[in-house]
Design a protein around this motif. Structure first.
Motif, PDB file in Angstrom:
ATOM      1  N   UNK A 163      -1.820   7.408-116.032  1.00 10.62           N
ATOM      2  CA  UNK A 163      -1.449   8.664-116.692  1.00 10.62           C
ATOM      3  C   UNK A 163      -1.964   9.863-115.893  1.00 10.62           C
ATOM      4  N   UNK A 164      -3.207   9.787-115.412  1.00 13.97           N
ATOM      5  CA  UNK A 164      -3.760  10.874-114.615  1.00 13.97           C
ATOM      6  C   UNK A 164      -3.020  11.005-113.290  1.00 13.97           C
ATOM      7  N   UNK A 165      -2.629   9.900-112.705  1.00 20.12           N
ATOM      8  CA  UNK A 165      -1.877   9.946-111.446  1.00 20.12           C
ATOM      9  C   UNK A 165      -0.502  10.584-111.654  1.00 20.12           C
ATOM     10  N   UNK A 166       0.120  10.273-112.773  1.00 20.87           N
ATOM     11  CA  UNK A 166       1.406  10.896-113.082  1.00 20.87           C
ATOM     12  C   UNK A 166       1.256  12.413-113.191  1.00 20.87           C
ATOM     13  N   UNK A 167       0.193  12.850-113.845  1.00 29.33           N
ATOM     14  CA  UNK A 167      -0.054  14.286-113.969  1.00 29.33           C
ATOM     15  C   UNK A 167      -0.340  14.937-112.626  1.00 29.33           C
ATOM     16  N   UNK A 168      -1.122  14.261-111.777  1.00 28.36           N
ATOM     17  CA  UNK A 168      -1.446  14.806-110.455  1.00 28.36           C
ATOM     18  C   UNK A 168      -0.199  14.937-109.596  1.00 28.36           C
ATOM     19  N   UNK A 169       0.654  13.935-109.639  1.00 27.47           N
ATOM     20  CA  UNK A 169       1.899  13.986-108.871  1.00 27.47           C
ATOM     21  C   UNK A 169       2.812  15.100-109.384  1.00 27.47           C
ATOM     22  N   UNK A 170       2.883  15.248-110.695  1.00 26.35           N
ATOM     23  CA  UNK A 170       3.753  16.279-111.276  1.00 26.35           C
ATOM     24  C   UNK A 170       3.283  17.677-110.898  1.00 26.35           C
ATOM     25  N   UNK A 171       1.971  17.898-110.914  1.00 27.56           N
ATOM     26  CA  UNK A 171       1.458  19.217-110.556  1.00 27.56           C
ATOM     27  C   UNK A 171       1.702  19.503-109.078  1.00 27.56           C
ATOM     28  N   UNK A 172       1.491  18.509-108.227  1.00 24.66           N
ATOM     29  CA  UNK A 172       1.775  18.690-106.807  1.00 24.66           C
ATOM     30  C   UNK A 172       3.240  19.005-106.572  1.00 24.66           C
ATOM     31  N   UNK A 173       4.121  18.292-107.264  1.00 25.19           N
ATOM     32  CA  UNK A 173       5.562  18.529-107.118  1.00 25.19           C
ATOM     33  C   UNK A 173       5.919  19.939-107.589  1.00 25.19           C
ATOM     34  N   UNK A 174       5.348  20.378-108.704  1.00 28.54           N
ATOM     35  CA  UNK A 174       5.637  21.725-109.216  1.00 28.54           C
ATOM     36  C   UNK A 174       5.198  22.789-108.223  1.00 28.54           C
ATOM     37  N   UNK A 175       4.001  22.620-107.657  1.00 30.00           N
ATOM     38  CA  UNK A 175       3.510  23.568-106.660  1.00 30.00           C
ATOM     39  C   UNK A 175       4.508  23.696-105.514  1.00 30.00           C
ATOM     40  N   UNK A 176       4.942  22.555-105.002  1.00 31.85           N
ATOM     41  CA  UNK A 176       5.824  22.562-103.838  1.00 31.85           C
ATOM     42  C   UNK A 176       7.172  23.201-104.169  1.00 31.85           C
ATOM     43  N   UNK A 177       7.728  22.845-105.308  1.00 33.68           N
ATOM     44  CA  UNK A 177       9.040  23.373-105.684  1.00 33.68           C
ATOM     45  C   UNK A 177       8.989  24.873-105.949  1.00 33.68           C
ATOM     46  N   UNK A 178       7.910  25.349-106.550  1.00 36.76           N
ATOM     47  CA  UNK A 178       7.764  26.790-106.753  1.00 36.76           C
ATOM     48  C   UNK A 178       7.723  27.508-105.412  1.00 36.76           C
ATOM     49  N   UNK A 179       6.970  26.962-104.475  1.00 35.39           N
ATOM     50  CA  UNK A 179       6.888  27.593-103.159  1.00 35.39           C
ATOM     51  C   UNK A 179       8.232  27.559-102.442  1.00 35.39           C
ATOM     52  N   UNK A 180       8.970  26.461-102.571  1.00 29.13           N
ATOM     53  CA  UNK A 180      10.314  26.402-101.990  1.00 29.13           C
ATOM     54  C   UNK A 180      11.204  27.493-102.566  1.00 29.13           C
ATOM     55  N   UNK A 181      11.114  27.689-103.890  1.00 21.02           N
ATOM     56  CA  UNK A 181      11.993  28.635-104.555  1.00 21.02           C
ATOM     57  C   UNK A 181      11.668  30.067-104.159  1.00 21.02           C
ATOM     58  N   UNK A 182      10.408  30.422-104.151  1.00 25.51           N
ATOM     59  CA  UNK A 182      10.091  31.821-103.822  1.00 25.51           C
ATOM     60  C   UNK A 182      10.166  32.107-102.330  1.00 25.51           C
ATOM     61  N   UNK A 183      10.192  31.046-101.496  1.00 24.64           N
ATOM     62  CA  UNK A 183      10.356  31.216-100.047  1.00 24.64           C
ATOM     63  C   UNK A 183      11.762  30.844 -99.598  1.00 24.64           C
ATOM     64  N   UNK A 184      12.706  30.833-100.516  1.00 24.39           N
ATOM     65  CA  UNK A 184      14.052  30.352-100.236  1.00 24.39           C
ATOM     66  C   UNK A 184      14.669  31.041 -99.020  1.00 24.39           C
ATOM     67  N   UNK A 185      14.643  32.360 -99.018  1.00 26.74           N
ATOM     68  CA  UNK A 185      15.267  33.108 -97.924  1.00 26.74           C
ATOM     69  C   UNK A 185      14.487  32.954 -96.626  1.00 26.74           C
ATOM     70  N   UNK A 186      13.150  33.049 -96.705  1.00 28.75           N
ATOM     71  CA  UNK A 186      12.334  32.961 -95.492  1.00 28.75           C
ATOM     72  C   UNK A 186      12.487  31.607 -94.814  1.00 28.75           C
ATOM     73  N   UNK A 187      12.509  30.531 -95.599  1.00 28.35           N
ATOM     74  CA  UNK A 187      12.664  29.197 -95.018  1.00 28.35           C
ATOM     75  C   UNK A 187      14.011  29.067 -94.306  1.00 28.35           C
ATOM     76  N   UNK A 188      15.039  29.661 -94.904  1.00 26.40           N
ATOM     77  CA  UNK A 188      16.376  29.541 -94.321  1.00 26.40           C
ATOM     78  C   UNK A 188      16.526  30.430 -93.086  1.00 26.40           C
ATOM     79  N   UNK A 189      16.067  31.674 -93.204  1.00 29.37           N
ATOM     80  CA  UNK A 189      16.286  32.624 -92.119  1.00 29.37           C
ATOM     81  C   UNK A 189      15.361  32.391 -90.928  1.00 29.37           C
ATOM     82  N   UNK A 190      14.102  32.054 -91.176  1.00 35.48           N
ATOM     83  CA  UNK A 190      13.140  31.902 -90.091  1.00 35.48           C
ATOM     84  C   UNK A 190      13.077  30.479 -89.551  1.00 35.48           C
ATOM     85  N   UNK A 191      13.262  29.494 -90.441  1.00 34.87           N
ATOM     86  CA  UNK A 191      13.088  28.099 -90.042  1.00 34.87           C
ATOM     87  C   UNK A 191      14.381  27.306 -90.070  1.00 34.87           C
TER      88      UNK A 191
END
Length: 285
Positions: A163-191
């Motif tokens: 159960x704790x591992x499921x929570x840890x994975x979910x929080x890590x995934x949320x962090x990454x997806x949030x960063x992808x979303x707010x960096x959407x343009x920068x990731x596309x234009x620069x990288x």
């Protein structure tokens, strides 16, 4: 003869701490709420993650290293990491600090190999389908959550590790997806990257934004449910990290898709301070 290894260990961990303080204000804020015995391990983990990230899309590129050279550097970093986890020593101070944590917290290549696999994907993959996206998020973020969880649970009695591992994975995934979303343009234009399957910056819609945020909020709900079950030494810090990204999700939801592809959404410092105070007082999400 004086014992030199303890001094080397301390210098390596001090180096890891400097890396994190210089690169991430939000992480630095949350890590201050970790118990002393846990904080250094988490800093050791994130320092290695930061160095790998600089190889694939940061300082290495700006210094003129091409994709082939970056691949070689990443291979070398992984080999050094594997060797240090086995032997307990590396001439690379960040790798040495990471290995100290990996050996004490009892994790190894079952977590580091997926991480380095995802880092290699950044050198070649410009777009993802659903399968490669899930594999990338697991290796780049979820395994980091699992590494940190091992540090949180060091010396603790655990009744429901899955159960704790499921929570840890979910929080890590949320962090990454949030960063992808707010960096959407920068990731596309620069990288030249588009992480979310089927999402293109030029045609990004409000409906797509809301669909991505619904997925992020679902991950945050899973992780929030287990925060109260974490040991006291890590609970407040994780609660703060959870709150910071939940606040980002709210602000992303309020930002029209047309604006999101032009400006990076942030949490203002006064709001960060308010959330930090709440977490320090034990108010978990």
């Amino acid at each position: 003869m004086s014992a030199r290894l303890p001094l080397y260990d301390r210098v390596a961990e001090e180096t890891a701490s400097i890396v994190i303080r210089r690169y991430s204000t939000s992480f630095g804020l949350a890590s201050r709420l970790l118990g002393v015995g846990v904080r250094q391990h988490v800093q050791n983990i994130y320092a290695l993650v930061r160095i790998a990230d600089e190889i694939v899309d940061g300082a290495a590129e700006e210094s003129g290293v091409d994709t082939v050279g970056a691949g070689r550097a990443l291979d070398q970093l992984e080999a050094e990491t594997n060797g240090a986890m086995d032997a307990g020593f590396s001439s690379n101070l960040v790798v040495h600090a990471f290995a100290l944590t990996a050996r004490e917290c009892a994790f190894g290549t079952e977590l580091t190999a997926p991480f380095f696999e995802s880092m290699r994907m950044d050198l070649s993959a410009k777009q993802h389908d659903q399968a490669s996206f899930e594999r990338y998020v697991y290796g780049s973020a979820e395994v980091v959550g699992l590494m940190c969880l091992r540090a949180f649970l060091l010396g603790e009695t655990v009744t429901d590790l899955p159960r704790l591992e499921t929570g840890a994975r979910a929080l890590g995934a949320a962090f990454q997806k949030v960063n992808f979303l707010r960096d959407l343009a920068a990731d596309f234009e620069k990288l030249g990257r588009s992480y979310f399957p089927g999402v293109i910056v030029d045609t990004f819609t409000e409906a797509q934004k809301l669909r991505l945020l619904d997925d992020i909020d679902a991950d945050l709900a899973v992780s929030a449910a287990v925060v109260p079950e974490l040991p006291a030494s890590s609970r407040r810090a994780v609660a703060l990290a959870q709150s910071l990204f939940a606040e980002l999700s709210v602000r992303l939801r309020r930002t029209p898709a047309s604006q999101l592809v032009r400006a990076r959404v942030r949490v203002p410092n006064p709001v960060k301070a308010r959330l930090a105070l709440a977490a320090s007082l034990g108010r978990t999400p």
